[in-house]
Design a protein around this motif. Structure first.
Motif, PDB file in Angstrom:
ATOM      1  N   GLU A 155       0.827  -1.202   0.000  1.00 23.15           N
ATOM      2  CA  GLU A 155       0.000   0.000   0.000  1.00 23.15           C
ATOM      3  C   GLU A 155       0.866   1.258   0.000  1.00 23.15           C
ATOM      4  O   GLU A 155       0.603   2.207  -0.752  1.00 23.15           O
ATOM      5  N   SER A 171      -5.592   6.955  -2.289  1.00 21.96           N
ATOM      6  CA  SER A 171      -6.375   5.748  -2.073  1.00 21.96           C
ATOM      7  C   SER A 171      -7.658   5.786  -2.892  1.00 21.96           C
ATOM      8  O   SER A 171      -8.113   4.757  -3.400  1.00 21.96           O
ATOM      9  N   GLU A 179      -8.964   2.970  -5.584  1.00 21.32           N
ATOM     10  CA  GLU A 179     -10.131   2.189  -5.172  1.00 21.32           C
ATOM     11  C   GLU A 179     -10.648   1.306  -6.311  1.00 21.32           C
ATOM     12  O   GLU A 179     -10.879   1.761  -7.431  1.00 21.32           O
ATOM     13  N   TRP A 206      -8.055  -3.418  -4.251  1.00 20.96           N
ATOM     14  CA  TRP A 206      -7.844  -2.272  -3.367  1.00 20.96           C
ATOM     15  C   TRP A 206      -9.196  -1.820  -2.826  1.00 20.96           C
ATOM     16  O   TRP A 206     -10.069  -1.413  -3.578  1.00 20.96           O
ATOM     17  N   HIS A 210      -6.472  -0.497   1.320  1.00 24.84           N
ATOM     18  CA  HIS A 210      -5.717  -1.731   1.544  1.00 24.84           C
ATOM     19  C   HIS A 210      -5.931  -2.716   0.399  1.00 24.84           C
ATOM     20  O   HIS A 210      -6.996  -2.734  -0.235  1.00 24.84           O
ATOM     21  N   TRP A 211      -4.906  -3.553   0.166  1.00 24.32           N
ATOM     22  CA  TRP A 211      -5.096  -4.712  -0.690  1.00 24.32           C
ATOM     23  C   TRP A 211      -5.846  -5.777   0.097  1.00 24.32           C
ATOM     24  O   TRP A 211      -5.426  -6.156   1.186  1.00 24.32           O
TER      25      TRP A 211
END
Length: 404
Positions: A261, A270, A274, A378, A382-383
């Protein structure tokens, strides 16, 4: 951490094994690392070097490696190959000729790794390859070489099935297609997509140092794809994801990149990330990790002050595989015996990656290990592991054995 050449020296731990071990001698075994510690590929290479250092310190703290009547503590000597074939060849020559190293780990990138693989069979040494994904590395019958990461096309075929299963028929590809292992991933992806009635409508290139992808993305936007596949190193891929949003391209984005990340967030927000998918081997991601993986993440983060990259455990796992092979062979001098022991090794208990054994062994007859493949997405910064991708290690191993 200083740039260029550096040396990791792990602390020696006093041996206290009681009277039954009083005859054992405490010795030091030098092992080498050559990897990209600076430059664009350092997002893969430096975490691998760190992982070897951490594993060596763990092994030393647990009592070392018991070989015959001796106990060996590991001393890690690492050189920066900058992901460059010449630098990698020179680093390995220094490790073997000057430092007397017989066991060399790391190898994040295929060009540098291929250069070393071209001569390592002539050396009294064992080469353990990590993240480098070019298929030919384990098709040459090199008996003193093993690799922990599966080849790119092993994952590309699984990714093609996954994307086709999402109903996509017109996929645009943008990536480092002049790099062999990325091209082989796309070829395998395309074969599965075509089999399901889909097609790749364009293949656009970027160089690994490119940062402005708007010309390629503008062309792609005009072709109205229903999905985009991005293949390349973390930083240029992150620019693609960011700039696709900025250009208003509102289609699913799939990738083959790996990366943490933190590495993506250096380039994209982020919100811009997404929904992005990464279709790759089931590498370290907390929500997909085993108990070993969670402990690895915590220990690495505490030691180095940053989260590990998802692919870094390939090198960590190498170190434990080498430990078990040395103990099984009962020698540190006979590299042929140690290489044979690696080929006969079950998956060590300490490994982080989720390996799929072939005939009960970590490495197949080609010296190749296999992990499961996973679809990661994602979500909220976060993954997140979403599901397994189809992975037939035994069938691919049989296929790999037919190549040279």
């Amino acid at each position: 951490m200083s740039l260029g050449t550096f040396k990791f020296t792990t602390a020696l731990v006093a041996l206290a094994l009681g009277a039954t071990a009083s005859l054992a001698k405490d010795r030091t075994l030098d092992i080498g690392v050559t990897d990209a510690l600076t430059g664009g590929a350092a997002v893969y290479g430096l975490p691998q070097a760190n992982a070897v250092q951490m594993a060596a310190e763990e092994i030393n703290a647990a009592g070392g490696i018991k070989v015959g009547d001796d106990v060996y503590k590991l001393n890690v000597i690492a050189y920066d190959d900058k992901a460059n074939p010449t630098e990698a060849s020179n680093a390995v020559r220094k490790l073997i000729d000057r430092d007397g190293v017989k066991y060399i780990l790391g190898f994040c990138c295929s060009g540098a790794t291929g250069a070393v693989a071209s001569f390592i069979s002539n050396e009294d040494a064992v080469m353990l390859v990590g993240n480098a994904a070019e298929r030919s590395i384990t098709t040459q019958g090199i008996e003193n070489l093993v690799r922990t990461r599966p080849p790119a096309d092993y994952t590309g075929a699984a990714a093609g099935k996954f994307v086709a299963g999402k109903g996509h028929k017109r996929v645009a590809v943008l990536g480092a297609l002049e790099v062999g292992f990325y091209a082989s991933y796309v070829d395998a992806f395309e074969a599965e997509l075509n089999a399901a009635g889909g097609e790749i409508i364009t293949k656009e290139l970027f160089a690994l140092k490119d940062r402005d992808m708007t010309p390629q993305l503008t062309k792609i936007r005009g072709m109205e794809p229903d999905a985009i596949l991005v293949v390349g190193y973390v930083e240029p891929a992150a620019f693609v994801y960011r700039q696709a949003v900025e250009l208003g391209i509102d289609v699913p984005r799939y990738g083959f990149t790996s990366g943490s990340e933190e590495q993506f967030l250096r380039v994209a927000t982020s919100e811009q990330m997404e929904g992005v998918w990464d279709l790759r081997p089931t590498e370290l991601t907390l929500l997909s990790a085993t108990e070993n993986g969670i402990a690895y993440h915590e220990n690495y983060s505490e030691k180095f002050g940053i989260s590990p990259s998802p692919s870094s455990p390939y090198a960590y796992d190498q170190t434990y595989a080498l430990k078990d092979a040395l103990e099984a062979a009962g020698t540190v001098e006979d590299t042929e015996a140690v290489a044979a022991a690696l080929r006969d090794l079950p998956v060590p208990d300490e490994v982080v990656m989720q390996y799929l054994p072939v005939d009960g062994k970590m490495f197949d007859s080609n010296g190749q290990a296999y992990t499961s493949n996973g679809a990661f997405q994602w979500q909220d910064g976060h993954w997140v592991f979403v599901e397994d991708l189809p992975s037939d290690a035994a069938a691919y191993s049989e296929f790999l054995s037919t190549l040279d």
